[in-house]
Design a protein around this motif. Sequence first.
Motif, PDB file in Angstrom:
ATOM      1  N   PHE A  69     -35.173 -17.860   0.419  1.00 30.70           N
ATOM      2  CA  PHE A  69     -34.202 -16.782   0.613  1.00 30.70           C
ATOM      3  C   PHE A  69     -33.373 -17.092   1.845  1.00 30.70           C
ATOM      4  O   PHE A  69     -33.779 -17.891   2.693  1.00 30.70           O
ATOM      5  CB  PHE A  69     -34.897 -15.420   0.824  1.00 30.70           C
ATOM      6  CG  PHE A  69     -35.799 -15.394   2.024  1.00 30.70           C
ATOM      7  CD1 PHE A  69     -35.302 -15.120   3.290  1.00 30.70           C
ATOM      8  CD2 PHE A  69     -37.155 -15.677   1.900  1.00 30.70           C
ATOM      9  CE1 PHE A  69     -36.128 -15.121   4.396  1.00 30.70           C
ATOM     10  CE2 PHE A  69     -37.986 -15.684   3.015  1.00 30.70           C
ATOM     11  CZ  PHE A  69     -37.473 -15.405   4.265  1.00 30.70           C
ATOM     12  N   VAL A  70     -32.217 -16.452   1.948  1.00 30.47           N
ATOM     13  CA  VAL A  70     -31.435 -16.460   3.183  1.00 30.47           C
ATOM     14  C   VAL A  70     -30.954 -15.031   3.404  1.00 30.47           C
ATOM     15  O   VAL A  70     -30.353 -14.427   2.508  1.00 30.47           O
ATOM     16  CB  VAL A  70     -30.232 -17.416   3.101  1.00 30.47           C
ATOM     17  CG1 VAL A  70     -29.464 -17.420   4.421  1.00 30.47           C
ATOM     18  CG2 VAL A  70     -30.688 -18.836   2.766  1.00 30.47           C
ATOM     19  N   LEU A 110     -27.440  -9.789   2.756  1.00 35.93           N
ATOM     20  CA  LEU A 110     -26.995 -11.088   2.249  1.00 35.93           C
ATOM     21  C   LEU A 110     -26.198 -11.826   3.319  1.00 35.93           C
ATOM     22  O   LEU A 110     -25.310 -11.249   3.952  1.00 35.93           O
ATOM     23  CB  LEU A 110     -26.162 -10.901   0.981  1.00 35.93           C
ATOM     24  CG  LEU A 110     -26.878 -10.152  -0.162  1.00 35.93           C
ATOM     25  CD1 LEU A 110     -25.933  -9.960  -1.348  1.00 35.93           C
ATOM     26  CD2 LEU A 110     -28.142 -10.864  -0.598  1.00 35.93           C
ATOM     27  N   TYR A 132     -23.585 -18.271   4.050  1.00 39.92           N
ATOM     28  CA  TYR A 132     -24.439 -18.972   3.083  1.00 39.92           C
ATOM     29  C   TYR A 132     -23.950 -18.697   1.665  1.00 39.92           C
ATOM     30  O   TYR A 132     -23.820 -19.607   0.847  1.00 39.92           O
ATOM     31  CB  TYR A 132     -25.893 -18.516   3.254  1.00 39.92           C
ATOM     32  CG  TYR A 132     -26.787 -18.898   2.096  1.00 39.92           C
ATOM     33  CD1 TYR A 132     -27.111 -20.226   1.852  1.00 39.92           C
ATOM     34  CD2 TYR A 132     -27.317 -17.929   1.241  1.00 39.92           C
ATOM     35  CE1 TYR A 132     -27.930 -20.584   0.784  1.00 39.92           C
ATOM     36  CE2 TYR A 132     -28.129 -18.272   0.180  1.00 39.92           C
ATOM     37  CZ  TYR A 132     -28.436 -19.590  -0.048  1.00 39.92           C
ATOM     38  OH  TYR A 132     -29.233 -19.942  -1.105  1.00 39.92           O
ATOM     39  N   ARG A 133     -23.657 -17.424   1.395  1.00 41.03           N
ATOM     40  CA  ARG A 133     -23.184 -17.053   0.057  1.00 41.03           C
ATOM     41  C   ARG A 133     -21.917 -17.815  -0.308  1.00 41.03           C
ATOM     42  O   ARG A 133     -21.806 -18.369  -1.404  1.00 41.03           O
ATOM     43  CB  ARG A 133     -22.847 -15.558   0.006  1.00 41.03           C
ATOM     44  CG  ARG A 133     -24.013 -14.668   0.082  1.00 41.03           C
ATOM     45  CD  ARG A 133     -23.580 -13.241  -0.152  1.00 41.03           C
ATOM     46  NE  ARG A 133     -23.243 -13.033  -1.557  1.00 41.03           N
ATOM     47  CZ  ARG A 133     -22.865 -11.864  -2.055  1.00 41.03           C
ATOM     48  NH1 ARG A 133     -22.748 -10.821  -1.261  1.00 41.03           N
ATOM     49  NH2 ARG A 133     -22.609 -11.737  -3.324  1.00 41.03           N
ATOM     50  N   ARG A 172     -22.185 -15.060  -7.996  1.00 36.85           N
ATOM     51  CA  ARG A 172     -22.594 -14.299  -6.811  1.00 36.85           C
ATOM     52  C   ARG A 172     -23.957 -14.760  -6.351  1.00 36.85           C
ATOM     53  O   ARG A 172     -24.938 -14.630  -7.083  1.00 36.85           O
ATOM     54  CB  ARG A 172     -22.670 -12.803  -7.139  1.00 36.85           C
ATOM     55  CG  ARG A 172     -21.357 -12.060  -6.943  1.00 36.85           C
ATOM     56  CD  ARG A 172     -21.481 -10.631  -7.399  1.00 36.85           C
ATOM     57  NE  ARG A 172     -22.278  -9.823  -6.463  1.00 36.85           N
ATOM     58  CZ  ARG A 172     -21.777  -9.309  -5.338  1.00 36.85           C
ATOM     59  NH1 ARG A 172     -20.525  -9.509  -5.011  1.00 36.85           N
ATOM     60  NH2 ARG A 172     -22.533  -8.588  -4.537  1.00 36.85           N
ATOM     61  N   GLN A 173     -23.991 -15.315  -5.172  1.00 34.43           N
ATOM     62  CA  GLN A 173     -25.280 -15.689  -4.594  1.00 34.43           C
ATOM     63  C   GLN A 173     -25.932 -14.433  -4.024  1.00 34.43           C
ATOM     64  O   GLN A 173     -25.314 -13.684  -3.273  1.00 34.43           O
ATOM     65  CB  GLN A 173     -25.090 -16.728  -3.486  1.00 34.43           C
ATOM     66  CG  GLN A 173     -26.356 -17.064  -2.716  1.00 34.43           C
ATOM     67  CD  GLN A 173     -27.425 -17.727  -3.590  1.00 34.43           C
ATOM     68  OE1 GLN A 173     -27.120 -18.562  -4.431  1.00 34.43           O
ATOM     69  NE2 GLN A 173     -28.680 -17.334  -3.402  1.00 34.43           N
ATOM     70  N   LEU A 174     -27.178 -14.176  -4.394  1.00 38.72           N
ATOM     71  CA  LEU A 174     -27.921 -13.038  -3.848  1.00 38.72           C
ATOM     72  C   LEU A 174     -28.970 -13.566  -2.870  1.00 38.72           C
ATOM     73  O   LEU A 174     -28.770 -14.599  -2.245  1.00 38.72           O
ATOM     74  CB  LEU A 174     -28.530 -12.216  -4.985  1.00 38.72           C
ATOM     75  CG  LEU A 174     -27.505 -11.764  -6.059  1.00 38.72           C
ATOM     76  CD1 LEU A 174     -28.224 -11.107  -7.232  1.00 38.72           C
ATOM     77  CD2 LEU A 174     -26.481 -10.796  -5.468  1.00 38.72           C
ATOM     78  N   LEU A 175     -30.076 -12.853  -2.767  1.00 42.74           N
ATOM     79  CA  LEU A 175     -31.066 -13.155  -1.735  1.00 42.74           C
ATOM     80  C   LEU A 175     -31.789 -14.483  -1.924  1.00 42.74           C
ATOM     81  O   LEU A 175     -32.049 -15.223  -0.974  1.00 42.74           O
ATOM     82  CB  LEU A 175     -32.089 -12.003  -1.761  1.00 42.74           C
ATOM     83  CG  LEU A 175     -32.964 -11.801  -0.561  1.00 42.74           C
ATOM     84  CD1 LEU A 175     -32.156 -11.625   0.708  1.00 42.74           C
ATOM     85  CD2 LEU A 175     -33.854 -10.576  -0.778  1.00 42.74           C
ATOM     86  N   GLY A 176     -32.133 -14.803  -3.165  1.00 34.61           N
ATOM     87  CA  GLY A 176     -33.036 -15.924  -3.435  1.00 34.61           C
ATOM     88  C   GLY A 176     -34.284 -15.383  -4.122  1.00 34.61           C
ATOM     89  O   GLY A 176     -34.484 -14.167  -4.165  1.00 34.61           O
ATOM     90  N   VAL A 177     -35.120 -16.270  -4.643  1.00 36.11           N
ATOM     91  CA  VAL A 177     -36.276 -15.807  -5.427  1.00 36.11           C
ATOM     92  C   VAL A 177     -37.294 -15.047  -4.576  1.00 36.11           C
ATOM     93  O   VAL A 177     -38.122 -14.307  -5.097  1.00 36.11           O
ATOM     94  CB  VAL A 177     -37.021 -16.963  -6.155  1.00 36.11           C
ATOM     95  CG1 VAL A 177     -36.133 -17.603  -7.192  1.00 36.11           C
ATOM     96  CG2 VAL A 177     -37.568 -17.978  -5.174  1.00 36.11           C
ATOM     97  N   ARG A 178     -37.226 -15.278  -3.241  1.00 34.18           N
ATOM     98  CA  ARG A 178     -38.213 -14.681  -2.325  1.00 34.18           C
ATOM     99  C   ARG A 178     -39.632 -14.881  -2.861  1.00 34.18           C
ATOM    100  O   ARG A 178     -39.970 -15.964  -3.301  1.00 34.18           O
ATOM    101  CB  ARG A 178     -37.893 -13.211  -2.091  1.00 34.18           C
ATOM    102  CG  ARG A 178     -36.765 -13.060  -1.069  1.00 34.18           C
ATOM    103  CD  ARG A 178     -36.962 -11.858  -0.164  1.00 34.18           C
ATOM    104  NE  ARG A 178     -38.229 -11.953   0.561  1.00 34.18           N
ATOM    105  CZ  ARG A 178     -38.630 -11.107   1.486  1.00 34.18           C
ATOM    106  NH1 ARG A 178     -37.881 -10.084   1.804  1.00 34.18           N
ATOM    107  NH2 ARG A 178     -39.756 -11.276   2.105  1.00 34.18           N
TER     108      ARG A 178
END
Lengths: 283, 246
Positions: free
Chosen positions: A73-74, A81, A85-86, B109-115
């Motif tokens: 995650f970032v 968010l 990075y996005r 759209r990039q979101l948080l990531g899979v976490r």
Amino acid sequence: MGDKTMTADEVVSRLSSGMTLGIGGWGSRRKPMALVRALLRAGIGDLTVVSCGGPDVGVLAAAGRIRRLVTAFVTLDSVPLEPHYRAARESGAFELTEVDEGMLLSGLRAAAHRLPFLPVRAGLGSDVMRVNPALRTVTSPYEDGETLVAMPALRMDAALVHVNRADRLGNGQYLGPDPYFDDLFCEAADEAYVSCERIVDTAELTKAAAPQSLLLRRLSVTGVVEAPNGAHFTSCAPDYGRDEEFQRAYASTPWPEFAERFLAGDEKEYREAVRRWRKEPRG
Amino acid sequence: MRVTRAEYCVIACAEAWRGDGEVLASPMGLIPSLGARLARLTFAPDLLLTDGEALLVRPDGTPEGWLPYRRHLALVAGGRRHVMMGASQIDRFGNQNISCIGDWSRPRRQLLGVRGAPLNTLNNPTSYWIPRHSRRVFVERVDMVCGVGYDRAAALGGTARFHRIPRVVSDLGVFDFATPDRSMRLASLHPGVGVEQVREATGFALAVPYEVPWTREPTAEELRLIREVLDPDGARAREVPGAVRG
């Protein structure tokens, strides 16, 4: 027992483009930002970065220094968010190795333990396997015969972490509530560079704090940098909280403008630029 | 006494932890947090709560334990936890996405990531909270499977033996997977919501039983706890606005 103190610029003079770097902290917490800013100044790029990502990833991605990012995650925490990075991801600026948090932890543990991999019950059934086609599974050799992910060791050339206190020998102490993965990052890397709020005498470390706050052992630390406010604008509890106002400015200012204003000079000039910014009237 | 939609959501979230015993409740988002603390104060007194960082705390904030990030991950692997996560997308089998929208290699759209979603779903019960029920969230196919759904878990065999998605709570109702093919079913409607409204807002064919119960009413004591103890400033109405029912 040698004195390992050095400057941030001396640290980055030992790093080079193309390296795999681990960065400690978590999200927008206790990130070694002074070292990251030194990295930006030095023009080092083509990096593989391993991080529980925050603005460390944001600034390196925005500056085009990342070739590959390994993360789960970032985030900027209070800004969920990370905008830079996005933007970099949405423009396809670098490659991503996206793994689960537990997989990242296992990868660091495997590297620290000098193992090729560690089995983990995570990833299977998810698209983590699809987007990381190089990932392999392993079958339990025991009766259960269970299939697990073989998370490969995340061995790194160097790790950068920030803690509250350290001595000149490289013993590092955290005084906040969470060690994150910082000790593992140091053990999983060939060299580890630790910035700290304050360098103190060894005896000073345990005068007021319990011995279990001694997170980093000197045998896994290569260099120590005294960098007061060195995690700014991320938090470094209990020395200081996150600079929320500045973080909002970071998140809402176009990158070229932010970089020009705050990152063109050295660390002293960064602090001066932040001070000037703080005096400006804001609506 | 008028109960707001947000308060029904708190009750529906709290119910997720009923009968869980002495496990860690990990709520993500305001309304699940209120639900977990309400459950702990009433019908689930053995639950453990975190301060959202590294401490285990009693509902009044008194620390009772240390749970930094990596120990939290170890606890997940051990299974003594029930998390309620968010979802940017969720499909009929409970596959969940918080990573990105569009093609993963070049996301729209990039979101948080899979976490920790893959780890969570294979190791401890994982429920979901969705504050805005819509076709953008309840989709036919998620773009990146982070949390593992029932169809994919079934294909894994023994590795997924700890997989369980007890419930999905949205601002419209409560959903479970109590169907023969483990697809999503409408389990209860929040008072004031109709079945057609839920169908309209859902991007896949939802299993709907012949008779759908209402989400239960809060007790007077529960309402007092929500309004006077847990959320006196009324932040819950910002996460789920309006829709007051007499």
